[in-house]
Design a protein around this motif. Structure first.
Motif, PDB file in Angstrom:
ATOM      1  N   LEU A 351       0.811  -1.222   0.000  1.00  0.00           N
ATOM      2  CA  LEU A 351       0.000   0.000   0.000  1.00  0.00           C
ATOM      3  C   LEU A 351       0.845   1.273   0.000  1.00  0.00           C
ATOM      4  N   LYS A 363       0.128   9.249  -3.840  1.00  0.00           N
ATOM      5  CA  LYS A 363      -0.555   7.963  -3.866  1.00  0.00           C
ATOM      6  C   LYS A 363      -1.635   7.898  -2.786  1.00  0.00           C
ATOM      7  N   TYR A 367      -5.763   7.417  -3.105  1.00  0.00           N
ATOM      8  CA  TYR A 367      -6.569   6.468  -2.342  1.00  0.00           C
ATOM      9  C   TYR A 367      -7.719   7.186  -1.650  1.00  0.00           C
ATOM     10  N   LEU A 391      -8.100   7.422   5.148  1.00  0.00           N
ATOM     11  CA  LEU A 391      -7.045   6.501   4.744  1.00  0.00           C
ATOM     12  C   LEU A 391      -6.922   5.336   5.719  1.00  0.00           C
ATOM     13  N   HIS A 394      -9.423   2.904   4.713  1.00  0.00           N
ATOM     14  CA  HIS A 394      -8.966   2.211   3.507  1.00  0.00           C
ATOM     15  C   HIS A 394      -7.944   1.128   3.869  1.00  0.00           C
ATOM     16  N   THR A 398      -8.399  -3.023   3.421  1.00  0.00           N
ATOM     17  CA  THR A 398      -7.434  -3.804   2.644  1.00  0.00           C
ATOM     18  C   THR A 398      -6.834  -4.925   3.483  1.00  0.00           C
TER      19      THR A 398
END
Length: 414
Positions: A351, A363, A367, A391, A394, A398
């Motif tokens: 990630l 990046k 996201y 984040l 996120h 994941t």
């Protein structure tokens, strides 16, 4: 990190905050919430009154309590019943690993022995000597083991529950604490039954017969509504082990539920999902405490310390869900495959990696934009938090998905 919202919420926003908070916690059943209904109502009241400081204070107190409140689990039973193996299974520690409870065919527990969970520092499992041993006679047992400090008792047997253990259960019930009868080594019973009765062997019928015999015996000893869990310490994903964990989580106080859920090994997809739901609530409460108003966040540049904190958050989630590098190396060794083979279907290890001209900040912002867009704000609540919290959600999504991938791969090889 700079605040991304406008200043103090306007009066007309208070109702939205209260409504969003209440709506969010309606998504969880009572036994899955990490804060009590009393705390939920208190926070809602503060928000309804426009007392943002009071709401944040209540959330801060709840989060601090979750982080610091001790969880103590007592495990007792007869010699050779598999207490130590059960403790290792519940902690996700393999026999022979550093910190594992000592196992053996003879009595290995002559003293009260605490075992800290390797990842959840507030959780301790206590290996207690069996009741009726020379140093722990029945009449002094509860006093000697410091009965009051345990959240619940697990009474373990590999054969039958003795009169001492039945009397112990009655005393525990009388004092208002929960206890659970656990019958270990049920896999050996099935193997023996299949060996001696290969033509008529019926797995479920045999398990039901074993369970019924214990229930009948306990009822005969005036144990009302006994709960017996048939388990194998060699297979924590099978038999009644997942059901036992479900009951333990459900019956703990709300403030202890979060860390206990996080402590449970990834024995089933349901267990992973419970950990995910618990961690998601914790992040949501932290974000709420950090300040919210109904306004769309700007996507400014992430500072270096923002990235460092996010890196630490990702590492934390990977450890909790068993997809960190150390866990992957251990799994690869057990499966006798290269660690790269395990990683190839995972996303969380990569990630924070960047390629070519891509910056880490860029990046992460990508996201964030994708995640916020896909979720319509934050989980459709209408609330907007600091960009770092988006984040974190996120990362959690994941990591939990990766844990399920690894579990499915493990099942496919069995």
């Amino acid at each position: 990190m700079g605040q991304l919202f406008s200043s103090t919420p306007k009066d007309e926003d208070h109702g939205d905050l209260e409504s969003s908070f209440a709506e969010y916690f309606k998504n969880y059943k009572e036994e899955g919430k990490i804060i009590s209904e009393e705390t939920v109502r208190l926070i809602e009241l503060h928000l309804k009154q426009g007392n943002i400081q009071g709401a944040n204070s209540a959330i801060s107190d709840a989060l601090k309590n979750i982080d610091t409140v001790p969880i103590n689990v007592a495990v007792t039973g007869e010699s050779g019943a598999g207490k130590s193996s059960f403790i290792n299974a519940l902690r996700g520690v393999k026999h022979g690993e550093e910190g594992a409870a000592e196992t053996g065919v003879t009595e290995t527990t002559m003293e009260i022995t605490p075992y800290k969970h390797p990842k959840i520092k507030t959780l301790t499992l206590w290996d207690l000597p069996g009741i009726g041993t020379m140093k722990f006679p029945p009449k002094d047992y509860l006093e000697k083991v410091e009965f009051k400090k345990y959240d619940f008792f697990v009474i373990v047997s590999a054969t039958r529950f003795t009169k001492h253990e039945v009397d112990l259960a009655k005393a525990i019930r009388h004092m208002g604490k929960n206890y659970y009868f656990v019958r270990t080594k049920v896999d050996f019973d099935l193997e023996n039954e299949k060996m001696f009765k290969p033509r008529t062997f019926d797995r479920e019928k045999t398990l039901n017969q074993i369970r019924s015999s214990y229930l009948d015996a306990l009822r005969g000893n005036k144990i009302g509504e006994p709960r017996v869990f048939l388990i194998s310490n060699r297979d924590s994903s099978g038999y009644d082990f997942p059901g036992l964990v479900d009951i333990l989580v459900k019956e703990l106080p709300a403030q202890k539920r979060h860390n206990f859920m996080l402590s449970v090994p990834n024995i089933t997809e349901a267990a992973i999902q419970r950990k995910y739901n618990s961690a998601k609530q914790f992040i949501w409460l932290e974000a709420m405490k950090d300040g919210v108003v109904a306004t769309i966040p700007g996507l400014g540049i992430l500072k270096d310390n923002d990235v460092e904190k996010l890196d630490a958050s990702l590492s934390h989630y990977r450890v909790l869900f068993g997809v960190d590098d150390e866990s992957l190396e251990s799994m690869a060794k057990d499966a006798q495959v290269p660690v790269e083979q395990l990683k190839k279907n995972l996303k969380s290890p990569y990630l924070l990696e960047t390629k070519n001209e891509e910056t880490l900040g860029g990046k992460l912002l990508k996201y964030l934009e994708n995640f916020a867009s896909a979720n319509g704000g934050l989980l459709a609540t209408g609330l907007y938090f600091r960009k770092s919290f988006y984040l974190q959600f996120h990362f959690l999504d994941t990591v939990a998905a990766d844990a399920k991938v690894l579990l499915r791969e493990a099942y496919s090889k069995n």
